[in-house]
Design an enzyme around this catalytic site. Structure first.
Site, PDB file in Angstrom:
ATOM      1  N   ARG A   1       4.407   1.061   3.043  1.00 53.94           N
ATOM      2  CA  ARG A   1       3.480   1.445   3.236  1.00 53.94           C
ATOM      3  C   ARG A   1       2.187   1.707   3.045  1.00 53.94           C
ATOM      4  NH1 ARG A   1       7.958   4.072   3.599  1.00 53.94           N
ATOM      5  NH2 ARG A   1       8.402   5.400   2.510  1.00 53.94           N
TER       6      ARG A   1
ATOM      7  N   MET B   1       9.329   1.808  -3.463  1.00 57.04           N
ATOM      8  CA  MET B   1       8.568   1.265  -2.751  1.00 57.04           C
ATOM      9  C   MET B   1       6.704   1.380  -2.526  1.00 57.04           C
ATOM     10  SD  MET B   1       7.367   4.989  -0.798  1.00 57.04           S
ATOM     11  CE  MET B   1       8.745   5.850  -1.272  1.00 57.04           C
ATOM     12  N   PRO B   2       6.120   0.082  -2.015  1.00 57.39           N
ATOM     13  CA  PRO B   2       5.565  -1.153  -2.453  1.00 57.39           C
ATOM     14  C   PRO B   2       3.783  -0.286  -1.172  1.00 57.39           C
ATOM     15  CG  PRO B   2       7.114  -2.762  -1.275  1.00 57.39           C
ATOM     16  CD  PRO B   2       7.264  -0.960  -1.507  1.00 57.39           C
ATOM     17  N   LEU B   3       3.383   0.245  -2.108  1.00 55.56           N
ATOM     18  CA  LEU B   3       1.635   1.227  -1.456  1.00 55.56           C
ATOM     19  C   LEU B   3       0.869  -0.223  -1.927  1.00 55.56           C
ATOM     20  CD1 LEU B   3       0.600   4.111  -0.035  1.00 55.56           C
ATOM     21  CD2 LEU B   3       0.195   4.563  -2.297  1.00 55.56           C
TER      22      LEU B   3
END
Length: 64
Positions: A40, A1-3
């Site tokens: 995100r 999940m990239p943030l």
């Protein structure tokens, strides 16, 4: 999940901020082939009086 976390000085319109979020999301999706729902983006706005470079705040710089 990239943030992705972005901090900017307050003063941009809601439309500009929404565009920034969209374009950053698109860039992450394209660059690392991340699934769109997993990306995100956190956008923080900082008052001009709380952001300084070289001991001069953005607010002070804008007054000059």
């Amino acid at each position: 999940m990239p943030l992705v976390e972005i901090t900017v000085v307050q003063g941009r319109s809601p439309t500009q901020l929404r565009t920034l979020i969209s374009k950053v999301t698109e860039a992450v999706e394209a660059a690392i082939e991340a699934p769109l729902p997993s990306i995100r983006v956190i956008l923080r706005e900082v008052p001009a009086t709380h952001w300084a470079a070289g001991d001069v705040t953005v607010a002070e710089r804008e007054k000059k």
